[in-house]
Enzyme design. Structure first.
Site, short mmCIF file in Angstrom:
data_model
loop_
_atom_site.label_atom_id
_atom_site.label_comp_id
_atom_site.label_asym_id
_atom_site.label_seq_id
_atom_site.Cartn_x
_atom_site.Cartn_y
_atom_site.Cartn_z
N THR A 238 16.20 -13.47 21.52
CA THR A 238 17.27 -13.61 22.51
C THR A 238 17.67 -12.26 23.10
O THR A 238 17.35 -11.20 22.56
CB THR A 238 18.52 -14.27 21.89
OG1 THR A 238 19.03 -13.43 20.86
CG2 THR A 238 18.17 -15.62 21.31
N ASP A 239 18.39 -12.33 24.21
CA ASP A 239 18.92 -11.13 24.85
C ASP A 239 20.38 -10.94 24.42
O ASP A 239 20.86 -11.63 23.52
CB ASP A 239 18.79 -11.23 26.37
CG ASP A 239 19.51 -12.44 26.96
OD1 ASP A 239 20.41 -13.00 26.30
OD2 ASP A 239 19.16 -12.83 28.09
N GLN A 240 21.08 -10.01 25.06
CA GLN A 240 22.47 -9.74 24.67
C GLN A 240 23.40 -10.93 24.85
O GLN A 240 24.45 -10.99 24.24
CB GLN A 240 23.02 -8.57 25.49
CG GLN A 240 22.64 -7.22 24.94
CD GLN A 240 23.38 -6.12 25.66
OE1 GLN A 240 23.56 -6.16 26.88
NE2 GLN A 240 23.81 -5.12 24.91
#
Length: 138
Positions: free
Chosen positions: A15-17
């Site tokens: 996942t990203d931020q």
């Protein structure tokens, strides 16, 4: 229609931020699911590669309908959308709780590992060819 369902537990590193699965990770999930589909028919890429044959992607399509997030349990549904003896197109739905989040497809050919010259699945792997003919959605 022969559909294989492959569970994917979304890991933090995917996942990203925002906690949303990074877009390229779906391609990895497609590969995992495609391999499971092939195994469900009794075949394996490893056996193909022992014969000096590989199956590169020639086209890929992905549509992002909703974001899959960290902590979700996704299921990738995979089936053979089309097959002509040379090209195989696999289709995918990524679902969370039976709701469609991502759709896609990947087109593959089989080629000789050295030189990437196309090979007929029908001639090189006749059992595989028969299974594909029997399970193609078209």
């Amino acid at each position: 229609m022969h559909v294989v369902k492959t569970p994917i537990e979304v890991r933090y590193q995917e996942t990203d931020q925002m906690g949303v699965v990074y877009h390229a990770n779906y391609l990895v999930w497609f590969e995992i699911a495609r391999t499971k589909f092939i195994e469900s028919l009794g075949f394996s890429y490893a056996d193909m590669e022992k014969e000096g044959i590989v199956s590169p992607v020639t086209d890929i399509q992905v549509s992002y309908l909703k974001p899959v997030k960290y902590g979700d349990i996704a299921t990738v549904e995979t089936w053979l959308a089309s097959y002509d003896g040379i090209r195989s197109v696999y289709a995918y739905n990524v679902k969370v709780n039976d709701e469609k989040f991502v759709t896609g497809s990947s087109e593959h050919v089989i080629v000789k590992k050295d030189g990437f010259r196309p090979v007929s699945l029908r001639k090189k792997f006749p059992d595989w060819h028969e299974a594909y003919q029997a399970n193609v959605m078209e």
